[in-house]
Write an enzyme that holds these catalytic residues in place. Sequence first.
Site, short mmCIF file in Angstrom:
data_model
loop_
_atom_site.label_atom_id
_atom_site.label_comp_id
_atom_site.label_asym_id
_atom_site.label_seq_id
_atom_site.Cartn_x
_atom_site.Cartn_y
_atom_site.Cartn_z
N ARG A 185 38.46 86.34 77.32
CA ARG A 185 37.14 86.58 76.72
C ARG A 185 36.98 88.05 76.37
O ARG A 185 36.56 88.41 75.29
CB ARG A 185 36.03 86.14 77.68
CG ARG A 185 35.61 84.67 77.58
CD ARG A 185 36.77 83.72 77.63
NE ARG A 185 36.41 82.31 77.58
CZ ARG A 185 36.43 81.48 78.63
NH1 ARG A 185 36.80 81.91 79.82
NH2 ARG A 185 36.11 80.22 78.47
N ASP A 214 42.86 81.47 76.53
CA ASP A 214 41.66 80.63 76.43
C ASP A 214 41.26 80.57 74.97
O ASP A 214 42.07 80.89 74.09
CB ASP A 214 40.53 81.17 77.33
CG ASP A 214 39.66 80.05 77.88
OD1 ASP A 214 39.07 79.33 77.07
OD2 ASP A 214 39.58 79.88 79.11
N HIS A 275 41.05 74.47 76.18
CA HIS A 275 40.94 75.93 76.15
C HIS A 275 42.16 76.57 75.46
O HIS A 275 42.59 77.66 75.83
CB HIS A 275 40.78 76.50 77.58
CG HIS A 275 39.46 76.16 78.19
ND1 HIS A 275 38.33 76.92 78.00
CD2 HIS A 275 39.08 75.12 78.97
CE1 HIS A 275 37.31 76.37 78.64
NE2 HIS A 275 37.73 75.26 79.24
N GLU A 332 37.89 71.00 81.83
CA GLU A 332 36.94 70.76 80.72
C GLU A 332 37.60 70.19 79.46
O GLU A 332 37.14 70.47 78.35
CB GLU A 332 36.21 72.07 80.39
CG GLU A 332 35.39 72.57 81.57
CD GLU A 332 34.78 73.95 81.34
OE1 GLU A 332 33.69 74.18 81.87
OE2 GLU A 332 35.40 74.80 80.68
N TRP A 400 38.84 74.38 93.62
CA TRP A 400 37.53 73.70 93.53
C TRP A 400 36.48 74.67 93.03
O TRP A 400 36.16 75.64 93.70
CB TRP A 400 37.13 73.15 94.91
CG TRP A 400 35.78 72.50 94.88
CD1 TRP A 400 35.42 71.41 94.15
CD2 TRP A 400 34.61 72.91 95.60
NE1 TRP A 400 34.09 71.12 94.37
CE2 TRP A 400 33.58 72.02 95.24
CE3 TRP A 400 34.34 73.94 96.51
CZ2 TRP A 400 32.29 72.12 95.77
CZ3 TRP A 400 33.06 74.05 97.02
CH2 TRP A 400 32.06 73.15 96.65
N ASP A 430 30.43 86.09 87.27
CA ASP A 430 29.68 86.27 86.00
C ASP A 430 28.24 85.80 86.19
O ASP A 430 27.41 85.98 85.30
CB ASP A 430 30.35 85.53 84.84
CG ASP A 430 30.53 84.05 85.09
OD1 ASP A 430 30.65 83.63 86.26
OD2 ASP A 430 30.54 83.28 84.10
N TRP A 477 34.69 85.66 85.36
CA TRP A 477 34.72 85.20 83.95
C TRP A 477 34.01 86.26 83.13
O TRP A 477 33.03 86.88 83.59
CB TRP A 477 34.02 83.85 83.83
CG TRP A 477 34.70 82.77 84.61
CD1 TRP A 477 34.32 82.26 85.81
CD2 TRP A 477 35.90 82.07 84.24
NE1 TRP A 477 35.20 81.28 86.22
CE2 TRP A 477 36.19 81.15 85.28
CE3 TRP A 477 36.77 82.14 83.15
CZ2 TRP A 477 37.29 80.30 85.25
CZ3 TRP A 477 37.87 81.29 83.13
CH2 TRP A 477 38.13 80.38 84.16
N THR A 478 34.49 86.45 81.91
CA THR A 478 34.02 87.66 81.22
C THR A 478 33.33 87.41 79.88
O THR A 478 33.30 88.30 79.04
CB THR A 478 35.20 88.65 81.04
OG1 THR A 478 36.22 88.02 80.27
CG2 THR A 478 35.76 89.10 82.36
N GLU A 479 32.76 86.21 79.70
CA GLU A 479 31.97 86.02 78.48
C GLU A 479 30.89 87.10 78.38
O GLU A 479 30.62 87.61 77.30
CB GLU A 479 31.29 84.65 78.47
CG GLU A 479 32.22 83.49 78.18
CD GLU A 479 32.78 82.89 79.46
OE1 GLU A 479 32.85 83.59 80.49
OE2 GLU A 479 33.17 81.70 79.42
C1 ACM Z 1 35.97 76.72 84.82
O1 ACM Z 1 35.01 77.41 85.15
N1 ACM Z 1 35.97 76.10 83.64
C2 ACM Z 1 37.13 76.55 85.66
#
Ligand code: ACM
Length: 559
Positions: A185, A214, A275, A332, A400, A430, A477-479
């Site tokens: 990201r 991704d 992704h 996802e 998980w 994030d 996560w870096t969005e």
């Molecule tokens: C994830 O947050 N899609 C692993």
Amino acid sequence: MIFDLERESNPILQYAKTRGLRLILIFFIFLLFASCSGKVSHDELNKVLIPWPNEVVWDDDAFYPGEALSIQVTGARLEEIADHFATEVSPYLGITKVSKGVQGDLTLKLDPLTDLPKEGYRLEITADGIHITATGQEGIYYGLNSLKQLIRFNYNKDQAWAIPTGTIRDAPRFSWRGVMLDESRHFFGMEQVKQLLDLMAEHKLNKFHWHLTDEPAWRIEIQAYPRLTEIGSRGDWSNSSQEAKFYTQEQVREIVQYAAQRQIEIIPEIDMPGHASAANRAYPEFSGGGNPEHPGFTFNPGKEGTYAYLTTILEEVAALFPSEYIHLGGDEVHFANQQWLQDPEVRSLMEREGFENLKEVEYYFLQRISDALRAMGKKTAGWDEIASAGLDHHESMIFWWRHDKPGVLHDALDRGYKTVLCPRIPLYFDFIQHPTHQYGRTWKGFGDTLGVYHFPDSAWSGLGGKDLVMGIQSCIWTERIATKERLDFMTWPRLTAMSEAAWTQPEAKSYERFLERLPHFYVFYDKLQIAYFDLFDPESTPEPVWNDGPNWQQNHNTE
Ligand code: ACM
């Protein structure tokens, strides 16, 4: 919500907030006192150890190191660790090595017969010298790490200084003490990753999960498929025309070695079959399609060529990373795999194998890639979606993450999978960490330092299959994290709290004592110019704005 954590209304936190300034004042008065006496109180000394060791006993004598420490190292494997320590303490002390048989000031000893657990160590400081004993090199490293924290704190450049005598006997609660960084990201680069590895080492964290591919970009050079970086590494979450940014294989080797010197293993993640948009921009012939929101999101599971292509990529990745596991993502996929139903090759795969739905196709794909990894001598790691794919539980590990789906965790453990706990709340960094923050994510809650610190204790007693829980991991996560300043702010002090959650046994943990020690960590962050969040005084460290690009509106407010 399965983890019923105390929140902001918690009286300890309120108390801590009001006394935050007082604590900082006390800390500085203490420093003044310490600099006059050359000796420090045990209470103050305890504050410098991160994460808190499981057993600490001080006595009343002291060891005076002078200008240099002589080290006696038993065994060649420890030479490199001793050299690393020498570099780290060089601002305070010289280090000289003495040959075998000569008594040094500091003795490092590997002793497979001690009763110390793996990664554990015993650090004994006596008036005559310092001894670190462990069953393995990690334990020696961690013992030196604790010693370094004591040296750094006690050091006084103006006068003779001492380290109080005592014994620390210590070992981690969990073998997996991880951090994940998403560089697809937004790309942070060598210097930032090295600083994160330094800080992980400081906190005795040992697994760096590197999310390298991704939707926005592909960040690792693959020599057999150069367009992956020529095309796939252009753009980021904020700006799809951002210049190409990626790690060359030479840089990856350098980072892997840098991490290994700090006893950190790097687990690369090459996310599939979803992704995969950045890869599919580079090699559309292997795309399984997506949808308007997620164009080119999947690899094509019906094409034989896809498996050969991904196997070649993974062979290059496997050759770069000595880790036991390679992370295949697997999350996802349902976001955008509906085009599979229109793809003639996927349809003929379904017919041939008798698959009735796309889940079966997804699991077939994962099975094939997992088999390919096994042929390379690697095991499969993946997000919790892969727990129902039927992969061999001896060869696979689950992460998980869906905190709202505890059943998935129980299912993974019931099926015998080794599992790492990294639920969105409280371990996705994030997410915001304070109610006044607005740029990060929320999901009917968020992860504050208190919640991180107590994880996973609140759910622990009711959990079956604990032996399979390898540990815990924060995921960055870096969005919504585009700058170093914001990366630091979202990470600290939450990662300091997580290190103690990962290392220290529940009986030895205390959030109240953690808060008393926090001002000391703040001084440490300040020295490194880390823009942490001050939870005692939120207004003094306002939330850095997200560096908004074209996707700002789309991502501002996702529940
Ligand atoms: C994830 O947050 N899609 C692993």
